[in-house]
Each structure stands twice: as structure tokens, then as C-alpha cells.
Design a protein around this motif. Structure first.
Motif, PDB file in Angstrom:
ATOM      1  N   UNK A  16      -2.320 -13.204 -33.095  1.00  0.00           N
ATOM      2  CA  UNK A  16      -2.511 -12.153 -33.824  1.00  0.00           C
ATOM      3  C   UNK A  16      -3.823 -12.612 -34.940  1.00  0.00           C
ATOM      4  N   UNK A  17      -4.274 -13.681 -35.150  1.00  0.00           N
ATOM      5  CA  UNK A  17      -5.334 -13.812 -36.317  1.00  0.00           C
ATOM      6  C   UNK A  17      -6.981 -13.569 -35.423  1.00  0.00           C
ATOM      7  N   UNK A  18      -6.824 -13.856 -33.984  1.00  0.00           N
ATOM      8  CA  UNK A  18      -8.026 -14.101 -33.426  1.00  0.00           C
ATOM      9  C   UNK A  18      -8.825 -12.516 -33.377  1.00  0.00           C
ATOM     10  N   UNK A  19      -8.044 -11.412 -33.153  1.00  0.00           N
ATOM     11  CA  UNK A  19      -9.062 -10.110 -33.271  1.00  0.00           C
ATOM     12  C   UNK A  19      -9.957 -10.073 -34.377  1.00  0.00           C
ATOM     13  N   UNK A  20      -8.925 -10.406 -35.805  1.00  0.00           N
ATOM     14  CA  UNK A  20      -9.904 -10.607 -36.894  1.00  0.00           C
ATOM     15  C   UNK A  20     -10.772 -11.524 -37.143  1.00  0.00           C
ATOM     16  N   UNK A  21     -10.588 -12.752 -36.729  1.00  0.00           N
ATOM     17  CA  UNK A  21     -11.321 -14.067 -36.906  1.00  0.00           C
ATOM     18  C   UNK A  21     -12.747 -13.753 -36.048  1.00  0.00           C
ATOM     19  N   UNK A  22     -12.301 -13.189 -34.774  1.00  0.00           N
ATOM     20  CA  UNK A  22     -13.635 -13.053 -33.779  1.00  0.00           C
ATOM     21  C   UNK A  22     -14.698 -12.094 -34.564  1.00  0.00           C
ATOM     22  N   UNK A  23     -14.106 -10.953 -34.904  1.00  0.00           N
ATOM     23  CA  UNK A  23     -15.194 -10.157 -35.708  1.00  0.00           C
ATOM     24  C   UNK A  23     -15.842 -10.691 -36.815  1.00  0.00           C
TER      25      UNK A  23
END
Length: 197
Positions: A16-23
Motif C-alpha cells: 500500500x505504501x509503494x505507489x506513494x513511495x515510488x513516486x
């Protein structure tokens, strides 16, 4: 949420955190552009996460993850720490996904992370018309070299907007992310990951 229930709490948090973290990792990779660039990139990041949360056509699993990413917006500030770990976290996420999901869902998640990162990188034009001539020449040279390289590899060439909008630091971050996700910069599977397509 039916898909995320298959994962441990730690794995769910990671996914759940990766979409935000990658961007955010792409946005933070480049110090140029100042506050205007940061604001444009953060707006793009929020918009694309919102868009994916409303788009079940990409993948129901991706839609579910994006809905959860958006629902946990209050945690985004906490998710900003340790961005250098994003490539390793992507690899861990893909391993977890491969254990519980069909290959098309795994590929869709990987491609979504790459799409988000590219959208953030392109959100603010890094090219300045008043820039010194040698810097302009470097950017245009990068564009033509990229087109020639794509021709030789029979790949999609970069657009001029991509080259002018994406800084060297952002490009390096996108390359690192694509390697971690086993995708090319356009989101196509590479090497052994083609079997996951």
C-alpha cells in the motif's frame, strides 16, 4: 478488501505504501526546480494515485491497493522516510505478490509503479529556455542519442517532452526503479520477468 487479505500485515503495509513511495522517490531525486517543481510533482502523484483508485480496468488488485494508498493519506508523511530503500522494497513486494497473485496481477502492479514514477518525473518541465547553450546541447543530444539507441534496439523512442521534462537525476532513479521491477522504462517486462506477463 479481498485481495490484500491474502498478505501479512507487513506485506500489506509495503504494498500500500509503494505507489506513494515510488513516486516520491523520483520527485525527491532531483533538487532542481525548487518549490514549484516539488509542488507540481506532489500534485501529479496525488492525482495519479486517485486516478488509479478509480480505474478498475487496469486491475482490480491495483485498484484495491490504490484505494488503500489513498485511504492512508494521513500516513504519507511517515512513508517519506528511507526512500533509498524503494528498489529493495519493490523486489520484496514482487516476491510477495508472486506467492499470492496471478502473474497478470503482479505485472499490472509493477507497471503501475513504473507509470506513477514516470508521471511524477514528467510533471515539471526541467528544461529552461534561458539555460546555458552547453546544457541545452546536452539535453538535445540525450534526446537524439535516445532515439538512435531505441532504433537499434527496436524499442519505442523517447519523446522530446520526456527528455525535456525528466532531469538526469530523475532518469537515473527511473532506471533504478525499472531494474528493481524488471521492466524497461516503458513498463514492458525484461529478461526472466517476461514469463510473468
Amino acid at each position: 478488501m479481498p485481495y490484500l487479505e491474502s498478505f501479512t500485515e507487513e506485506q500489506r503495509s509495503l504494498l500500500v505504501s509503494l505507489p506513494y513511495r515510488a513516486g516520491l522517490w523520483v520527485s525527491e531525486s532531483d533538487e532542481d526546480g525548487g518549490d514549484d517543481a516539488d509542488e507540481a510533482e506532489m500534485h501529479a502523484l496525488e492525482c495519479i494515485i486517485t486516478g488509479y483508485s478509480e480505474d478498475f480496468l487496469k486491475s482490480e488488485f491495483v485498484e484495491e491497493v490504490m484505494l488503500e494508498t489513498l485511504a492512508h493519506k494521513d500516513r504519507w508523511k511517515d512513508w517519506s522516510a528511507g526512500l533509498d530503500n524503494v528498489p529493495e522494497q519493490c523486489a520484496r513486494a514482487v516476491d510477495a505478490l508472486n506467492q499470492h497473485m496471478e502473474s497478470k496481477e503482479v505485472l499490472s502492479f509493477r507497471q503501475t509503479l513504473m507509470d506513477i514514477a514516470r508521471a511524477v518525473a514528467m510533471a515539471y518541465r526541467e528544461f529552461d529556455e534561458d539555460e546555458a547553450l552547453p546544457d541545452k546541447i546536452k539535453k538535445y543530444s540525450r534526446y537524439y542519442c535516445g532515439r538512435f539507441s531505441a532504433y537499434l534496439k527496436k524499442e519505442q523512442p523517447p519523446t522530446l517532452d520526456e527528455v525535456l521534462n525528466i532531469s538526469k537525476a530523475e532518469q537515473a532513479t527511473l532506471v533504478a526503479l525499472s531494474k528493481a521491477l524488471q521492466l524497461d522504462l516503458e513498463g514492458n517486462p525484461v529478461d526472466g520477468s517476461a514469463a510473468a506477463a
